[in-house]
Every structure is written in C-alpha cells, then in structure tokens.
Design a protein around this motif. Structure first.
Motif, mmCIF file in Angstrom:
data_model
loop_
_atom_site.group_PDB
_atom_site.id
_atom_site.type_symbol
_atom_site.label_atom_id
_atom_site.label_comp_id
_atom_site.label_asym_id
_atom_site.label_seq_id
_atom_site.Cartn_x
_atom_site.Cartn_y
_atom_site.Cartn_z
ATOM 1 N N GLN A 124 0.866 -1.095 -0.008
ATOM 2 C CA GLN A 124 0.126 -0.294 -0.085
ATOM 3 C C GLN A 124 0.954 1.272 -0.056
ATOM 4 O O GLN A 124 2.149 1.043 0.223
ATOM 5 C CB GLN A 124 -1.267 -0.063 1.246
ATOM 6 C CG GLN A 124 -1.945 -1.103 1.256
ATOM 7 C CD GLN A 124 -2.799 -1.000 1.572
ATOM 8 O OE1 GLN A 124 -3.029 0.137 3.222
ATOM 9 N NE2 GLN A 124 -3.734 -2.448 1.946
ATOM 10 N N ARG A 169 -6.092 -0.744 -8.442
ATOM 11 C CA ARG A 169 -6.269 -1.055 -7.541
ATOM 12 C C ARG A 169 -7.096 -1.830 -6.461
ATOM 13 O O ARG A 169 -7.395 -2.912 -7.924
ATOM 14 C CB ARG A 169 -7.360 -0.004 -7.829
ATOM 15 C CG ARG A 169 -6.736 1.885 -7.977
ATOM 16 C CD ARG A 169 -6.198 2.136 -7.222
ATOM 17 N NE ARG A 169 -6.142 3.896 -7.804
ATOM 18 C CZ ARG A 169 -6.129 4.793 -7.520
ATOM 19 N NH1 ARG A 169 -7.081 5.083 -6.721
ATOM 20 N NH2 ARG A 169 -5.505 6.056 -7.874
ATOM 21 N N VAL A 194 -8.118 1.595 -2.907
ATOM 22 C CA VAL A 194 -7.246 1.660 -1.922
ATOM 23 C C VAL A 194 -5.622 1.198 -3.694
ATOM 24 O O VAL A 194 -5.579 0.300 -3.751
ATOM 25 C CB VAL A 194 -6.136 0.083 -1.182
ATOM 26 C CG1 VAL A 194 -5.242 0.842 -0.554
ATOM 27 C CG2 VAL A 194 -7.486 1.380 0.366
ATOM 28 N N ARG A 195 -4.443 2.100 -3.261
ATOM 29 C CA ARG A 195 -3.182 1.835 -4.244
ATOM 30 C C ARG A 195 -2.592 0.876 -3.859
ATOM 31 O O ARG A 195 -1.783 1.099 -3.112
ATOM 32 C CB ARG A 195 -2.684 2.872 -4.308
ATOM 33 C CG ARG A 195 -3.091 4.489 -5.363
ATOM 34 C CD ARG A 195 -1.972 5.306 -5.445
ATOM 35 N NE ARG A 195 -2.389 6.144 -6.139
ATOM 36 C CZ ARG A 195 -3.616 7.025 -6.123
ATOM 37 N NH1 ARG A 195 -3.837 7.364 -4.242
ATOM 38 N NH2 ARG A 195 -4.034 8.312 -6.404
ATOM 39 N N LYS A 196 -1.580 -0.113 -5.269
ATOM 40 C CA LYS A 196 -1.237 -1.577 -4.025
ATOM 41 C C LYS A 196 0.177 -1.576 -5.287
ATOM 42 O O LYS A 196 -0.477 -1.309 -6.778
ATOM 43 C CB LYS A 196 -1.958 -2.570 -4.710
ATOM 44 C CG LYS A 196 -3.268 -3.091 -3.895
ATOM 45 C CD LYS A 196 -2.918 -3.274 -2.460
ATOM 46 C CE LYS A 196 -3.924 -3.590 -1.113
ATOM 47 N NZ LYS A 196 -3.864 -4.151 -0.464
#
Length: 77
Positions: free
Chosen positions: A10, A38, A43-45
């Motif tokens: 993250q 996402r 949430v960005r991964k």
C-alpha cells in the motif's frame, strides 16, 4: 508470479520504503510513470518492482530529467 511483480504494497508502506511522500508517488502516477493496481475499495497497491521504479524516477528527476523524458524511457523498456 514472481514476488517482485506481485502488487501487495500500500502507498503508506511505499512511502516508508522510498522516503517519498504520498503526494510525490501520486504525482508519478498522474504523470503516467507508474501504474499501481487498485483494490475494490480504491486502495493503490504496488509491487517491489514498482518501488524500485519509483526510486529510479525520483533519482532521475533530481538529476534534471523531465517527466516526459522519463515516460519515453520507461515506454522503451
């Protein structure tokens, strides 16, 4: 899939690993230099490979490269 390519990190951890702010990392995404996945919640991964790319981008920007040049360089990889 290799562990370095799996997108599990993250943005908060990406900041800790790179020493950069969330704003800087999001800027690289806005400039189409990195492409996090996402989650369903948005949430960005990032992968470990992405982390290395982020650090390389930051170094090159400090060295005077422009984001347009970096985008061309990354596209040719």
């Amino acid at each position: 899939m290799m562990m370095t390519k799996k997108k599990v990190i993250q943005i908060g951890i990406a900041c800790e690993l790179t020493g950069l702010s969330e704003r800087q990392i999001r800027y690289y995404e806005d400039r189409k230099l990195i492409f996090p996945e996402r989650s369903k919640g948005g949430v960005r991964k990032y992968s470990f490979e992405d982390i290395q790319t982020i650090m390389d981008i930051h170094t090159k920007l400090i060295d005077g490269y422009h984001t347009v040049e970096l985008r061309r360089m990354l596209a040719s990889l």
